[in-house]
Scaffold this active site. Sequence first.
Site, PDB file in Angstrom:
ATOM      1  N   HIS A  76       0.823  -1.198   0.000  1.00 25.64           N
ATOM      2  CA  HIS A  76       0.000   0.000   0.000  1.00 25.64           C
ATOM      3  C   HIS A  76       0.863   1.255   0.000  1.00 25.64           C
ATOM      4  O   HIS A  76       1.988   1.259   0.493  1.00 25.64           O
ATOM      5  CB  HIS A  76      -0.916   0.006   1.228  1.00 25.64           C
ATOM      6  CG  HIS A  76      -1.852  -1.158   1.274  1.00 25.64           C
ATOM      7  ND1 HIS A  76      -2.302  -1.721   2.449  1.00 25.64           N
ATOM      8  CD2 HIS A  76      -2.418  -1.879   0.271  1.00 25.64           C
ATOM      9  CE1 HIS A  76      -3.113  -2.739   2.169  1.00 25.64           C
ATOM     10  NE2 HIS A  76      -3.197  -2.845   0.858  1.00 25.64           N
TER      11      HIS A  76
ATOM     12  N   LYS B 292       4.580   5.876   7.897  1.00 26.95           N
ATOM     13  CA  LYS B 292       4.116   4.920   8.905  1.00 26.95           C
ATOM     14  C   LYS B 292       5.288   4.460   9.759  1.00 26.95           C
ATOM     15  O   LYS B 292       6.386   4.222   9.246  1.00 26.95           O
ATOM     16  CB  LYS B 292       3.488   3.700   8.233  1.00 26.95           C
ATOM     17  CG  LYS B 292       2.296   4.002   7.356  1.00 26.95           C
ATOM     18  CD  LYS B 292       1.856   2.782   6.579  1.00 26.95           C
ATOM     19  CE  LYS B 292       0.701   3.093   5.643  1.00 26.95           C
ATOM     20  NZ  LYS B 292       0.338   1.941   4.799  1.00 26.95           N
TER      21      LYS B 292
ATOM     22  N   TYR C 108       0.359   0.783  13.972  1.00 31.99           N
ATOM     23  CA  TYR C 108       0.915   1.819  13.114  1.00 31.99           C
ATOM     24  C   TYR C 108       0.759   3.189  13.784  1.00 31.99           C
ATOM     25  O   TYR C 108      -0.311   3.497  14.327  1.00 31.99           O
ATOM     26  CB  TYR C 108       0.138   1.957  11.811  1.00 31.99           C
ATOM     27  CG  TYR C 108      -0.027   0.784  10.912  1.00 31.99           C
ATOM     28  CD1 TYR C 108       0.595   0.757   9.664  1.00 31.99           C
ATOM     29  CD2 TYR C 108      -0.853  -0.288  11.255  1.00 31.99           C
ATOM     30  CE1 TYR C 108       0.405  -0.295   8.788  1.00 31.99           C
ATOM     31  CE2 TYR C 108      -1.038  -1.350  10.389  1.00 31.99           C
ATOM     32  CZ  TYR C 108      -0.409  -1.348   9.153  1.00 31.99           C
ATOM     33  OH  TYR C 108      -0.602  -2.397   8.286  1.00 31.99           O
TER      34      TYR C 108
ATOM     35  N   ASP D 136      -6.320  -6.292  -2.751  1.00 30.49           N
ATOM     36  CA  ASP D 136      -4.893  -6.524  -2.980  1.00 30.49           C
ATOM     37  C   ASP D 136      -4.668  -7.505  -4.129  1.00 30.49           C
ATOM     38  O   ASP D 136      -3.734  -7.348  -4.922  1.00 30.49           O
ATOM     39  CB  ASP D 136      -4.222  -7.032  -1.708  1.00 30.49           C
ATOM     40  CG  ASP D 136      -4.095  -5.954  -0.637  1.00 30.49           C
ATOM     41  OD1 ASP D 136      -4.204  -4.762  -0.977  1.00 30.49           O
ATOM     42  OD2 ASP D 136      -3.893  -6.316   0.540  1.00 30.49           O
TER      43      ASP D 136
END
Length: 200
Positions: A62, A72, A132, A169
């Site tokens: 991503h 992140k 995250y 995905d």
Amino acid sequence: MQARELRVPDAFEFTPRSFPDSRGVFVSPFQGEAFTKAVGHPLTVAQTNHSRSRKGSIRGLHFADVPPGQAKYVYCPQGALLDYVVDIRVGSPTFGAWDVVRLDPVDFRAVYVPEGVGHGFVALEEDTVISYLCSTGYNPSAEHGINPLDPDLALPWAPELEPLMSDKDTSAPTLAEAAAAGLLPLYSDCVARYEKLRAN
């Protein structure tokens, strides 16, 4: 806290000290001073994310539009995973390069994924948790993906495990398809973003 730059420039692995005793263990997976020293700017946290995954689950690859992008800082408080960063910045001297770090609650390593770099992971154990710290909030219109099974990338997603993936995905374009469609971030835009963060 030890810091190491990964094969993808601007991405880092962080390894904190842990303090075990008869009650358990104490550790600080994120430390602002060590982060700023390694990366060159503080991490602004706009959102925290938490996911739990079945063994064999692949999430990613991503990325978000730059600017502003979404950096992140990720770590694994439960289970174990392989965390991948992929240089998808068009014009980068390391375009297509990748690196992988094992994250688990033994060494408490963390990975910093800068804006414009692709990110994904595979869960190695049942009920693997990843946490995250995100520099920007979720913006679905700016979120994109690369197919994690892109044969040109040939990422070693724990081949002994049966992969579990979302429809999103699975249907994501390859790196070459995303580049041809103009979806990938430009290296020049990413560098400008990093320089702006360091200047502030």
